[in-house]
Design a protein around this motif. Structure first.
Motif, mmCIF file in Angstrom:
data_model
loop_
_atom_site.group_PDB
_atom_site.id
_atom_site.type_symbol
_atom_site.label_atom_id
_atom_site.label_comp_id
_atom_site.label_asym_id
_atom_site.label_seq_id
_atom_site.Cartn_x
_atom_site.Cartn_y
_atom_site.Cartn_z
ATOM 1 N N GLY A 190 68.365 110.265 88.145
ATOM 2 C CA GLY A 190 69.735 109.796 87.640
ATOM 3 C C GLY A 190 70.140 109.993 86.491
ATOM 4 O O GLY A 190 71.596 110.313 86.185
ATOM 5 N N ARG A 224 71.965 98.582 92.160
ATOM 6 C CA ARG A 224 73.325 98.464 92.302
ATOM 7 C C ARG A 224 73.843 97.071 92.117
ATOM 8 O O ARG A 224 75.223 96.860 91.881
ATOM 9 C CB ARG A 224 73.549 98.948 93.858
ATOM 10 C CG ARG A 224 73.457 100.220 94.195
ATOM 11 C CD ARG A 224 74.611 101.061 93.669
ATOM 12 N NE ARG A 224 74.322 102.584 94.092
ATOM 13 C CZ ARG A 224 74.198 103.350 92.810
ATOM 14 N NH1 ARG A 224 73.744 102.972 91.687
ATOM 15 N NH2 ARG A 224 74.109 104.674 93.451
ATOM 16 N N ARG A 225 73.083 96.185 91.883
ATOM 17 C CA ARG A 225 73.507 94.632 91.682
ATOM 18 C C ARG A 225 72.759 94.202 90.627
ATOM 19 O O ARG A 225 71.526 93.830 90.655
ATOM 20 C CB ARG A 225 73.399 93.916 92.978
ATOM 21 C CG ARG A 225 74.011 94.230 94.074
ATOM 22 C CD ARG A 225 73.997 93.565 95.522
ATOM 23 N NE ARG A 225 74.431 92.104 95.270
ATOM 24 C CZ ARG A 225 75.197 91.740 95.772
ATOM 25 N NH1 ARG A 225 76.100 92.482 96.006
ATOM 26 N NH2 ARG A 225 75.288 90.350 95.599
ATOM 27 N N VAL A 230 75.198 97.917 80.879
ATOM 28 C CA VAL A 230 76.391 98.853 81.390
ATOM 29 C C VAL A 230 75.968 100.381 80.908
ATOM 30 O O VAL A 230 76.316 101.050 81.830
ATOM 31 C CB VAL A 230 77.537 98.174 80.639
ATOM 32 C CG1 VAL A 230 78.677 98.960 81.029
ATOM 33 C CG2 VAL A 230 77.804 96.825 81.416
ATOM 34 N N PHE A 247 73.385 101.471 83.654
ATOM 35 C CA PHE A 247 73.576 101.565 85.046
ATOM 36 C C PHE A 247 75.141 101.088 85.230
ATOM 37 O O PHE A 247 75.732 99.977 85.649
ATOM 38 C CB PHE A 247 72.740 100.394 85.778
ATOM 39 C CG PHE A 247 71.463 100.388 85.459
ATOM 40 C CD1 PHE A 247 70.778 101.482 85.846
ATOM 41 C CD2 PHE A 247 70.918 99.476 84.728
ATOM 42 C CE1 PHE A 247 69.446 101.764 85.746
ATOM 43 C CE2 PHE A 247 69.407 99.780 84.243
ATOM 44 C CZ PHE A 247 68.584 100.627 84.799
ATOM 45 N N PRO A 248 75.879 102.079 84.762
ATOM 46 C CA PRO A 248 77.565 101.816 84.753
ATOM 47 C C PRO A 248 78.044 101.628 86.171
ATOM 48 O O PRO A 248 79.333 101.089 86.309
ATOM 49 C CB PRO A 248 78.043 103.064 84.006
ATOM 50 C CG PRO A 248 76.911 104.083 84.355
ATOM 51 C CD PRO A 248 75.730 103.410 84.224
ATOM 52 N N GLU A 249 77.370 102.294 87.143
ATOM 53 C CA GLU A 249 77.956 102.011 88.673
ATOM 54 C C GLU A 249 77.634 100.676 89.073
ATOM 55 O O GLU A 249 77.793 100.434 90.296
ATOM 56 C CB GLU A 249 77.423 103.079 89.560
ATOM 57 C CG GLU A 249 77.613 104.417 88.827
ATOM 58 C CD GLU A 249 79.408 104.958 88.573
ATOM 59 O OE1 GLU A 249 79.953 104.413 89.551
ATOM 60 O OE2 GLU A 249 79.663 105.598 87.641
ATOM 61 N N ALA A 250 76.626 100.012 88.643
ATOM 62 C CA ALA A 250 76.219 98.796 89.254
ATOM 63 C C ALA A 250 77.384 97.748 89.135
ATOM 64 O O ALA A 250 78.183 97.808 88.494
ATOM 65 C CB ALA A 250 74.921 98.092 88.486
ATOM 66 N N ARG A 251 77.284 96.811 90.118
ATOM 67 C CA ARG A 251 77.923 95.563 90.104
ATOM 68 C C ARG A 251 77.131 94.348 89.389
ATOM 69 O O ARG A 251 76.225 93.996 89.344
ATOM 70 C CB ARG A 251 78.091 95.045 91.630
ATOM 71 C CG ARG A 251 78.933 93.802 91.985
ATOM 72 C CD ARG A 251 78.986 93.478 93.457
ATOM 73 N NE ARG A 251 79.767 92.322 93.629
ATOM 74 C CZ ARG A 251 79.896 91.862 94.592
ATOM 75 N NH1 ARG A 251 79.124 92.389 95.811
ATOM 76 N NH2 ARG A 251 80.737 90.684 95.089
ATOM 77 N N LYS A 294 86.516 102.789 80.783
ATOM 78 C CA LYS A 294 85.751 102.852 82.280
ATOM 79 C C LYS A 294 85.100 101.554 82.269
ATOM 80 O O LYS A 294 83.913 101.492 83.050
ATOM 81 C CB LYS A 294 85.165 104.185 82.334
ATOM 82 C CG LYS A 294 86.161 105.257 82.705
ATOM 83 C CD LYS A 294 85.194 106.648 82.866
ATOM 84 C CE LYS A 294 86.140 107.835 82.749
ATOM 85 N NZ LYS A 294 85.466 109.219 83.067
ATOM 86 N N PRO A 299 83.049 98.394 83.430
ATOM 87 C CA PRO A 299 82.978 97.762 84.837
ATOM 88 C C PRO A 299 83.687 96.249 84.894
ATOM 89 O O PRO A 299 83.800 95.772 83.661
ATOM 90 C CB PRO A 299 81.588 97.717 85.166
ATOM 91 C CG PRO A 299 81.021 97.646 83.803
ATOM 92 C CD PRO A 299 81.996 98.266 82.857
#
Length: 283
Positions: free
Chosen positions: A27, A141-142, A161, A164-168, A218, A220
């Motif tokens: 990743g 993801r969380r 962040v 894992f910038p795409e995580a919630r 960008k 989150p």
């Protein structure tokens, strides 16, 4: 991310950490070093046999996992003291993340962090340390991040962040009301709760602005989670409700893990970890 370092004891639980390390390396597009440290006190012949067997075992396990394809991979088996060897190689190779596996099932998890290799690594590492405690299902993801309005919390948010910038993201804050039965008027329980909520909202707004500057607009979105009670109880309840796959905690550079990880809150969480745990040192 310059490089990941995964240190393995070759236990069954370390297989989950190997899978996670390969997934993260793919990743991040970063090279991965897999390290096993052979006890330097072993007799020379036994140590060499152990070294060769460990290298074969690591190669066999890696090749059995599809995730290894396309990963720039290096295997290092060295003689030394385990924690010292991990820390030395992490610094030599400029690793941006150290990954460790959990203990065997019959071990109480918190025992792993009392005077043992993971504790020493967590106390002294200059980069975030990820402890993998669960079988890999998917990329993170969380992520739930414990916050207490300190610079330690802010550093933990920044690293989480960045990695894992795409995580919630869920920022969780727990507070207690001392002498609740004696409070009235502006010092009532409700008023204290509102004060904490305002501080949490202000912190989130500040962090979002800082992250927007850092990541070019960008940043989150953060979801607020707040509860009254002992922090470990609030966190466990919200982990059960929200089901994060990563819990992020901050540590103090001055006092290290004994204060922030082996303290009452985190030690309780580590005794029965609800998910993987990322420890981030403030400075």
């Amino acid at each position: 991310m310059n490089r990941l370092l995964f240190a393995t004891a070759l236990s069954a639980r370390c297989h989950w950490a190997l899978e996670r390390s390969l997934l993260l390396a793919r990743g991040f597009g970063a090279p991965l070093t897999i390290l096993h440290v052979v006890d330097e006190d072993l007799p020379e012949g036994i140590a060499e046999h152990h070294r060769q067997a460990a290298e074969r075992t690591i190669r066999d396990r890696v090749e059995a996992l599809p995730a290894h394809r396309g990963v720039d991979l290096a295997i290092r088996v060295v003689l030394g003291r385990v924690a010292r060897g991990i820390l030395r190689l992490a610094e030599e190779e400029g690793a941006g993340l150290v990954v460790l596996g959990g203990p065997r099932e019959e071990h109480h998890f918190s025992d792993m962090f009392r005077g043992t290799t993971p504790e020493r690594v967590l106390r002294s590492a200059k980069v975030p340390v990820l402890v993998v405690t669960r079988k890999v299902q998917a990329p993170y993801r969380r992520a739930m991040i414990g916050v207490d309005f300190s610079s330690v919390s802010r550093r933990a948010i920044e690293h989480a962040v960045g990695l894992f910038p795409e995580a919630r993201f869920f920022l969780i804050h727990a507070y207690e009301v001392p002498f609740a039965g004696f409070l009235h008027g502006p010092d009532s329980e409700a008023a204290i709760g509102e004060q904490h909520e305002r501080k949490l909202t202000a912190m989130i707004n500040d962090e979002m602005q800082a992250l927007e500057r850092q990541f070019g607009g960008k940043a989150p979105l953060f979801e607020r989670v707040m509860g009254r009670g002992r922090p470990q109880e609030v966190i466990r309840a919200e982990v059960e409700r929200l089901r994060p796959d990563l819990l992020v905690v901050g540590t103090h550079g001055r006092t290290g893990v004994p204060h922030a990880i082996i303290g009452s809150v985190a030690e309780d969480l580590l005794s029965a970890p609800p998910c993987d745990i990322l420890a981030v040192k403030a400075w």
